[in-house]
Design an enzyme around this catalytic site. Structure first.
Site, mmCIF file in Angstrom:
data_model
loop_
_atom_site.group_PDB
_atom_site.id
_atom_site.type_symbol
_atom_site.label_atom_id
_atom_site.label_comp_id
_atom_site.label_asym_id
_atom_site.label_seq_id
_atom_site.Cartn_x
_atom_site.Cartn_y
_atom_site.Cartn_z
ATOM 1 N N GLY A 111 0.709 -1.177 -0.081
ATOM 2 C CA GLY A 111 0.017 0.096 -0.011
ATOM 3 C C GLY A 111 1.024 1.255 -0.110
ATOM 4 O O GLY A 111 0.469 2.627 -0.049
ATOM 5 N N SER A 140 2.754 -5.678 -3.508
ATOM 6 C CA SER A 140 1.282 -5.944 -3.162
ATOM 7 C C SER A 140 1.098 -7.378 -3.517
ATOM 8 O O SER A 140 1.674 -8.209 -4.080
ATOM 9 C CB SER A 140 0.384 -4.933 -3.974
ATOM 10 O OG SER A 140 0.315 -5.519 -5.271
ATOM 11 N N CYS A 141 -0.227 -7.894 -2.923
ATOM 12 C CA CYS A 141 -0.756 -9.134 -3.292
ATOM 13 C C CYS A 141 -0.641 -9.310 -4.710
ATOM 14 O O CYS A 141 -0.460 -10.560 -5.267
ATOM 15 C CB CYS A 141 -2.029 -9.328 -2.812
ATOM 16 S SG CYS A 141 -3.220 -8.106 -3.069
ATOM 17 N N ASN A 142 -1.140 -8.541 -5.697
ATOM 18 C CA ASN A 142 -1.372 -8.892 -7.085
ATOM 19 C C ASN A 142 0.150 -8.747 -7.682
ATOM 20 O O ASN A 142 0.421 -9.497 -8.557
ATOM 21 C CB ASN A 142 -2.215 -7.684 -7.551
ATOM 22 C CG ASN A 142 -3.548 -7.971 -7.432
ATOM 23 O OD1 ASN A 142 -4.131 -8.894 -7.849
ATOM 24 N ND2 ASN A 142 -4.147 -6.847 -6.867
ATOM 25 N N ARG A 169 -10.799 -8.623 -6.278
ATOM 26 C CA ARG A 169 -12.015 -8.816 -5.266
ATOM 27 C C ARG A 169 -12.135 -7.304 -4.670
ATOM 28 O O ARG A 169 -11.344 -6.589 -4.606
ATOM 29 C CB ARG A 169 -11.600 -9.720 -4.100
ATOM 30 C CG ARG A 169 -10.351 -9.325 -3.146
ATOM 31 C CD ARG A 169 -10.496 -8.088 -2.183
ATOM 32 N NE ARG A 169 -9.371 -7.917 -1.372
ATOM 33 C CZ ARG A 169 -8.690 -6.600 -1.352
ATOM 34 N NH1 ARG A 169 -9.077 -5.889 -2.498
ATOM 35 N NH2 ARG A 169 -7.597 -6.223 -0.641
ATOM 36 N N HIS A 195 -0.145 -2.037 -11.320
ATOM 37 C CA HIS A 195 0.192 -3.367 -11.146
ATOM 38 C C HIS A 195 1.313 -3.573 -11.974
ATOM 39 O O HIS A 195 2.444 -4.135 -11.540
ATOM 40 C CB HIS A 195 -0.567 -4.345 -11.161
ATOM 41 C CG HIS A 195 -1.925 -3.895 -10.435
ATOM 42 N ND1 HIS A 195 -2.974 -3.320 -10.733
ATOM 43 C CD2 HIS A 195 -2.334 -4.317 -9.000
ATOM 44 C CE1 HIS A 195 -3.962 -3.364 -9.756
ATOM 45 N NE2 HIS A 195 -3.596 -3.896 -8.600
ATOM 46 N N HIS A 221 -8.373 -12.814 -5.898
ATOM 47 C CA HIS A 221 -8.267 -12.109 -7.202
ATOM 48 C C HIS A 221 -8.009 -13.224 -8.214
ATOM 49 O O HIS A 221 -7.796 -14.207 -7.954
ATOM 50 C CB HIS A 221 -6.987 -11.167 -7.085
ATOM 51 C CG HIS A 221 -6.739 -10.068 -6.122
ATOM 52 N ND1 HIS A 221 -7.731 -9.017 -6.072
ATOM 53 C CD2 HIS A 221 -5.791 -9.801 -5.294
ATOM 54 C CE1 HIS A 221 -7.496 -8.400 -5.073
ATOM 55 N NE2 HIS A 221 -6.132 -8.751 -4.588
ATOM 56 N N GLN A 302 -5.294 -12.578 -1.652
ATOM 57 C CA GLN A 302 -4.657 -11.487 -1.290
ATOM 58 C C GLN A 302 -4.423 -11.251 0.038
ATOM 59 O O GLN A 302 -3.560 -10.586 0.423
ATOM 60 C CB GLN A 302 -6.086 -10.398 -1.815
ATOM 61 C CG GLN A 302 -7.072 -9.904 -0.695
ATOM 62 C CD GLN A 302 -8.111 -11.162 -1.074
ATOM 63 O OE1 GLN A 302 -8.058 -11.983 -1.821
ATOM 64 N NE2 GLN A 302 -9.079 -11.182 -0.045
HETATM 65 P P1 NAD Z 1 -5.780 -3.431 7.959
HETATM 66 O O1 NAD Z 1 -6.669 -2.131 7.821
HETATM 67 O O2 NAD Z 1 -6.743 -4.704 7.829
HETATM 68 O O3 NAD Z 1 -4.919 -3.371 9.189
HETATM 69 C C1 NAD Z 1 -4.342 -2.352 9.621
HETATM 70 C C2 NAD Z 1 -4.137 -2.331 10.999
HETATM 71 O O4 NAD Z 1 -3.405 -1.055 11.314
HETATM 72 C C3 NAD Z 1 -5.297 -2.238 11.740
HETATM 73 O O5 NAD Z 1 -5.192 -3.342 12.713
HETATM 74 C C4 NAD Z 1 -5.328 -0.939 12.455
HETATM 75 O O6 NAD Z 1 -5.894 -1.051 13.764
HETATM 76 C C5 NAD Z 1 -3.949 -0.667 12.407
HETATM 77 N N1 NAD Z 1 -3.508 0.909 12.461
HETATM 78 C C6 NAD Z 1 -4.330 1.789 12.094
HETATM 79 N N2 NAD Z 1 -3.532 2.876 12.118
HETATM 80 C C7 NAD Z 1 -2.529 2.678 12.856
HETATM 81 C C8 NAD Z 1 -1.423 3.480 13.131
HETATM 82 N N3 NAD Z 1 -1.280 5.073 13.100
HETATM 83 N N4 NAD Z 1 -0.430 2.499 13.832
HETATM 84 C C9 NAD Z 1 -0.395 1.654 14.150
HETATM 85 N N5 NAD Z 1 -1.295 0.696 13.740
HETATM 86 C C10 NAD Z 1 -2.398 1.204 12.988
HETATM 87 O O7 NAD Z 1 -5.088 -3.213 6.737
HETATM 88 P P2 NAD Z 1 -4.286 -4.520 5.739
HETATM 89 O O8 NAD Z 1 -5.258 -4.815 4.683
HETATM 90 O O9 NAD Z 1 -3.799 -5.544 6.678
HETATM 91 O O10 NAD Z 1 -3.155 -3.565 5.068
HETATM 92 C C11 NAD Z 1 -2.056 -3.289 5.551
HETATM 93 C C12 NAD Z 1 -1.124 -3.098 4.304
HETATM 94 O O11 NAD Z 1 -0.791 -4.272 3.686
HETATM 95 C C13 NAD Z 1 -1.270 -2.007 3.258
HETATM 96 O O12 NAD Z 1 -0.131 -1.387 2.767
HETATM 97 C C14 NAD Z 1 -2.116 -3.090 2.401
HETATM 98 O O13 NAD Z 1 -2.008 -2.220 1.186
HETATM 99 C C15 NAD Z 1 -1.209 -4.152 2.291
HETATM 100 N N6 NAD Z 1 -1.816 -5.330 1.574
HETATM 101 C C16 NAD Z 1 -3.007 -5.257 1.867
HETATM 102 C C17 NAD Z 1 -3.506 -6.738 1.413
HETATM 103 C C18 NAD Z 1 -5.100 -6.963 1.514
HETATM 104 O O14 NAD Z 1 -5.367 -7.803 0.704
HETATM 105 N N7 NAD Z 1 -5.636 -6.745 2.774
HETATM 106 C C19 NAD Z 1 -2.672 -7.523 0.514
HETATM 107 C C20 NAD Z 1 -1.446 -7.198 0.282
HETATM 108 C C21 NAD Z 1 -0.921 -6.030 0.970
#
Ligand code: NAD
Length: 338
Positions: A111, A140-142, A169, A195, A221, A302
């Site tokens: 992200g 990223s996942c993709n 998704r 991507h 996805h 993902q």
């Molecule tokens: P999420 O929203 O599920 O989890 C984020 C967590 O961070 C939450 O537990 C939240 O409480 C916490 N948080 C929020 N603000 C915070 C802060 N200031 N300090 C500490 N913690 C804080 O998000 P996610 O889906 O796990 O995504 C996290 C990263 O992984 C992003 O960069 C996202 O793009 C990447 N990502 C996500 C996916 C997916 O499918 N979910 C896949 C690959 C990569």
């Protein structure tokens, strides 16, 4: 044992924490949440992870909820050898200053922009680029899904150019605020989507253009990949390469695995934690070569495919293992990955 802190215990963070805890050369010294929730409670009561709070002003809320806290995120970061930043996308940049001040290494997620760290990571394609580095970003996942299959195929095919259409998704399965619930949304409605350029951050020099759309599903996805190739290889050669590559799984619709729903049912049958499918399933029947162009279809879970990459990134950055294949095998074994 290397001390690993997970900043942000959400979809990715909780999986990375469990994956780190499963290794014998690193340990979870803390995870963080900003406010009390069932995830925070589970982290402490069930998983036994020390919980640190991202917003000190919310300490009272945690007390009220009866959730024991170990300190602030700053305390956690200062005690760590490395932080895996799993906060929501675009939050990472604001944490960079804290990591720099604490002199701690940090891994970011997809992200965040590549420019934040100046380097991105994939276990197969460029493990060595993050060796000893202070900051990196697991793509990223993709992008991880595309790289997992394109990288080994490129070795035998010598890919001229790739075109890929990603059916994404609409939301993660726990996300009740996002959609679409009844639409197909070009996302972004322009070409290329981010991507393709993102793949090029870990597979330098690859010519790849991608398009993406969101659909009403939360499971996985799905990718449709077309690659013009220079070498005269057969479909069997491609199958052979993908069969030998770990974290890639050849599946057959004919065996009942013809959809993302069936793939996750398979993950359940495997007894995978949280129904995770870390491997990239490629539909064997979809692999074909027509007029010098390779075609195939794959899926990406993902929520989990990037998790083993985070473990390998820790080993690379902390100089725990120089050989990427050795780290991959170690991670796979500890996590039960094929
Ligand atoms: P999420 O929203 O599920 O989890 C984020 C967590 O961070 C939450 O537990 C939240 O409480 C916490 N948080 C929020 N603000 C915070 C802060 N200031 N300090 C500490 N913690 C804080 O998000 P996610 O889906 O796990 O995504 C996290 C990263 O992984 C992003 O960069 C996202 O793009 C990447 N990502 C996500 C996916 C997916 O499918 N979910 C896949 C690959 C990569």
């Amino acid at each position: 044992m290397k001390a690993v802190a997970i900043n942000g215990y959400g979809t990715i963070g909780k999986r990375v924490a469990d994956a780190v805890a499963a290794q014998d050369d690193m340990e979870v010294i803390g995870v963080s949440k900003t406010r009390p929730s069932f995830e925070a409670k589970t982290a402490v009561d069930i998983k036994g992870y020390p919980l640190y709070i991202g917003k000190p002003e919310n300490e009272g809320l945690f007390k009220e909820a009866g959730i024991e806290i170990a300190g602030t995120v700053q305390d956690m970061v200062e005690a760590a050898d490395i932080v895996v930043d799993c906060t929501p996308g675009k939050f990472g940049a604001s944490n960079m200053e804290m990591y720099k001040k604490a002199g701690v290494k940090a891994i970011y997620q997809g992200g965040e922009a590549h420019d934040l760290t100046g380097r991105s990571f994939n276990s197969f394609a460029n493990y060595e680029e993050s060796y000893g580095a202070d900051y990196t970003r697991v793509v990223s996942c993709n992008t991880t899904g595309l790289t997992r299959t394109l990288y080994p195929l490129n070795k035998i095919c010598d890919i001229k150019k790739v075109r890929a259409v990603m059916v994404r998704r609409g939301a993660d399965s726990n996300d009740d605020k996002k959609g679409p619930i009844n639409a197909i949304v070009p996302n972004p409605p322009k070409v290329p989507s981010h991507h393709g350029p993102d793949v090029a951050t870990v597979m330098k020099g690859i010519d790849i253009t991608t398009m993406a759309l969101l659909v009403p599903t939360t499971l996985m996805h799905q990718h449709n990949i077309m690659a013009e190739i220079n070498n005269d290889v057969s479909v069997d050669d491609c199958i052979d390469v993908l069969e030998k590559r770990s974290r890639v799984m050849l599946v057959e619709a004919e065996e009942g695995l013809g959809s993302t729903a069936k793939l996750l049912e398979y993950a359940k049958d495997l007894g995978r934690s949280r129904t995770d499918l870390y491997e990239i399933p490629v539909w064997k029947e979809s692999i074909n070569i027509v007029d010098g162009e390779l075609f195939y279809m794959q899926a990406v879970h993902q929520e989990s495919d990037v998790v083993p990459e985070n473990v390998d990134a820790i080993r690379s950055m902390l100089e725990m293992e120089k050989d990427n294949e050795k780290s991959i095998v170690k991670t796979n074994k500890a996590m039960g990955i094929f």
